[in-house]
Design a protein around this motif. Structure first.
Motif, PDB file in Angstrom:
ATOM      1  N   GLY A 197       0.788  -1.232   0.000  1.00 59.58           N
ATOM      2  CA  GLY A 197       0.000   0.000   0.000  1.00 59.58           C
ATOM      3  C   GLY A 197       0.817   1.277   0.000  1.00 59.58           C
ATOM      4  O   GLY A 197       0.264   2.363   0.210  1.00 59.58           O
ATOM      5  N   ILE A 198       2.123   1.186  -0.238  1.00 59.59           N
ATOM      6  CA  ILE A 198       2.958   2.389  -0.227  1.00 59.59           C
ATOM      7  C   ILE A 198       3.264   2.899  -1.629  1.00 59.59           C
ATOM      8  O   ILE A 198       3.913   3.925  -1.794  1.00 59.59           O
ATOM      9  CB  ILE A 198       4.274   2.173   0.556  1.00 59.59           C
ATOM     10  CG1 ILE A 198       5.140   1.106  -0.106  1.00 59.59           C
ATOM     11  CG2 ILE A 198       3.967   1.829   1.999  1.00 59.59           C
ATOM     12  CD1 ILE A 198       6.528   1.016   0.514  1.00 59.59           C
ATOM     13  N   ALA A 199       2.769   2.201  -2.640  1.00 60.07           N
ATOM     14  CA  ALA A 199       2.916   2.619  -4.029  1.00 60.07           C
ATOM     15  C   ALA A 199       1.654   2.196  -4.769  1.00 60.07           C
ATOM     16  O   ALA A 199       0.858   1.399  -4.263  1.00 60.07           O
ATOM     17  CB  ALA A 199       4.152   1.974  -4.669  1.00 60.07           C
ATOM     18  N   ALA A 200       1.474   2.775  -5.953  1.00 62.10           N
ATOM     19  CA  ALA A 200       0.334   2.426  -6.798  1.00 62.10           C
ATOM     20  C   ALA A 200       0.854   2.094  -8.191  1.00 62.10           C
ATOM     21  O   ALA A 200       1.910   2.582  -8.601  1.00 62.10           O
ATOM     22  CB  ALA A 200      -0.648   3.596  -6.882  1.00 62.10           C
ATOM     23  N   TRP A 201       0.106   1.262  -8.897  1.00 56.38           N
ATOM     24  CA  TRP A 201       0.490   0.957 -10.271  1.00 56.38           C
ATOM     25  C   TRP A 201       0.398   2.230 -11.102  1.00 56.38           C
ATOM     26  O   TRP A 201      -0.535   3.019 -10.934  1.00 56.38           O
ATOM     27  CB  TRP A 201      -0.411  -0.127 -10.863  1.00 56.38           C
ATOM     28  CG  TRP A 201      -0.217  -1.454 -10.219  1.00 56.38           C
ATOM     29  CD1 TRP A 201      -1.122  -2.146  -9.479  1.00 56.38           C
ATOM     30  CD2 TRP A 201       0.973  -2.248 -10.233  1.00 56.38           C
ATOM     31  NE1 TRP A 201      -0.566  -3.320  -9.038  1.00 56.38           N
ATOM     32  CE2 TRP A 201       0.718  -3.412  -9.490  1.00 56.38           C
ATOM     33  CE3 TRP A 201       2.237  -2.086 -10.801  1.00 56.38           C
ATOM     34  CZ2 TRP A 201       1.678  -4.402  -9.295  1.00 56.38           C
ATOM     35  CZ3 TRP A 201       3.192  -3.070 -10.609  1.00 56.38           C
ATOM     36  CH2 TRP A 201       2.906  -4.220  -9.878  1.00 56.38           C
ATOM     37  N   TRP A 202       1.360   2.432 -11.988  1.00 59.46           N
ATOM     38  CA  TRP A 202       1.382   3.597 -12.869  1.00 59.46           C
ATOM     39  C   TRP A 202       1.803   3.141 -14.262  1.00 59.46           C
ATOM     40  O   TRP A 202       2.974   3.236 -14.638  1.00 59.46           O
ATOM     41  CB  TRP A 202       2.331   4.657 -12.323  1.00 59.46           C
ATOM     42  CG  TRP A 202       2.311   5.943 -13.074  1.00 59.46           C
ATOM     43  CD1 TRP A 202       1.342   6.395 -13.924  1.00 59.46           C
ATOM     44  CD2 TRP A 202       3.315   6.964 -13.046  1.00 59.46           C
ATOM     45  NE1 TRP A 202       1.674   7.627 -14.413  1.00 59.46           N
ATOM     46  CE2 TRP A 202       2.878   8.009 -13.891  1.00 59.46           C
ATOM     47  CE3 TRP A 202       4.525   7.106 -12.395  1.00 59.46           C
ATOM     48  CZ2 TRP A 202       3.620   9.166 -14.098  1.00 59.46           C
ATOM     49  CZ3 TRP A 202       5.254   8.254 -12.597  1.00 59.46           C
ATOM     50  CH2 TRP A 202       4.817   9.273 -13.428  1.00 59.46           C
ATOM     51  N   PRO A 203       0.841   2.596 -15.016  1.00 55.87           N
ATOM     52  CA  PRO A 203       1.175   2.117 -16.366  1.00 55.87           C
ATOM     53  C   PRO A 203       1.653   3.256 -17.253  1.00 55.87           C
ATOM     54  O   PRO A 203       1.163   4.392 -17.147  1.00 55.87           O
ATOM     55  CB  PRO A 203      -0.152   1.546 -16.876  1.00 55.87           C
ATOM     56  CG  PRO A 203      -0.992   1.335 -15.666  1.00 55.87           C
ATOM     57  CD  PRO A 203      -0.544   2.358 -14.667  1.00 55.87           C
ATOM     58  N   ARG A 204       2.586   2.956 -18.109  1.00 54.97           N
ATOM     59  CA  ARG A 204       3.153   3.941 -19.034  1.00 54.97           C
ATOM     60  C   ARG A 204       2.038   4.592 -19.849  1.00 54.97           C
ATOM     61  O   ARG A 204       1.126   3.934 -20.324  1.00 54.97           O
ATOM     62  CB  ARG A 204       4.138   3.227 -19.949  1.00 54.97           C
ATOM     63  CG  ARG A 204       4.897   4.146 -20.839  1.00 54.97           C
ATOM     64  CD  ARG A 204       5.877   3.341 -21.672  1.00 54.97           C
ATOM     65  NE  ARG A 204       6.538   4.204 -22.603  1.00 54.97           N
ATOM     66  CZ  ARG A 204       7.816   4.505 -22.552  1.00 54.97           C
ATOM     67  NH1 ARG A 204       8.568   3.971 -21.623  1.00 54.97           N
ATOM     68  NH2 ARG A 204       8.358   5.302 -23.435  1.00 54.97           N
ATOM     69  N   GLY A 205       2.109   5.922 -19.950  1.00 48.18           N
ATOM     70  CA  GLY A 205       1.128   6.668 -20.733  1.00 48.18           C
ATOM     71  C   GLY A 205      -0.116   7.071 -19.966  1.00 48.18           C
ATOM     72  O   GLY A 205      -0.955   7.803 -20.487  1.00 48.18           O
TER      73      GLY A 205
END
Length: 139
Positions: free
Chosen positions: A120-128
């Protein structure tokens, strides 16, 4: 380890065999010297690594979108430090950003990005895609 991997690849090429899958995804390794924030760290070699595909909250007011994001960012930095500092990681380079290597990172056979999201300390960040908003998670 690198010498053994190189020998395996040389033998595979010489005999026409395919190298192990792990060899294709392995670009480098090193010991984590310190963690900059929840998604970036520096190796003892000096190389800065930004973990690909995830975003963690910012730790500096001038980069954060709200005050609460800084508090989340400092917690993320602490947890990432506990997970990574002084540990040996392997990585696969996928790009560059702000003088950092962007890479998928593995620790003890586990994907570090997935582990940070699971915690829970990061979130997915897909390219674009738009950067995740941390301000709606501070309450």
């Amino acid at each position: 380890m690198l010498r053994v991997l190189s020998i395996i690849i040389i033998i595979a090429v010489a005999t026409g065999m395919s190298p192990p899958v792990e060899a294709a995804d392995y670009d480098g390794s090193g010991r984590v010297a310190w963690v900059t924030d929840g998604d970036t760290f520096r190796l003892e070699s000096g190389e800065r690594i930004r973990i690909a595909g995830i975003d963690a909250p910012e730790t500096h007011r001038d980069q954060a979108k709200c005050t609460g994001e800084v508090a989340l960012g400092l917690r993320a930095q602490d947890q990432a430090t506990a997970l990574l500092a002084g540990r040996n990681v392997t990585f696969h380079r996928v790009g560059r950003s702000y003088n950092r290597t962007v890479a998928t990172v593995t620790l003890d056979g586990r994907d570090v990005g997935s582990e940070l999201v699971r915690r829970g300390i990061a979130a997915w960040w897909p390219r674009g895609r738009a950067k995740p908003s941390w301000c709606d998670r501070t309450g």
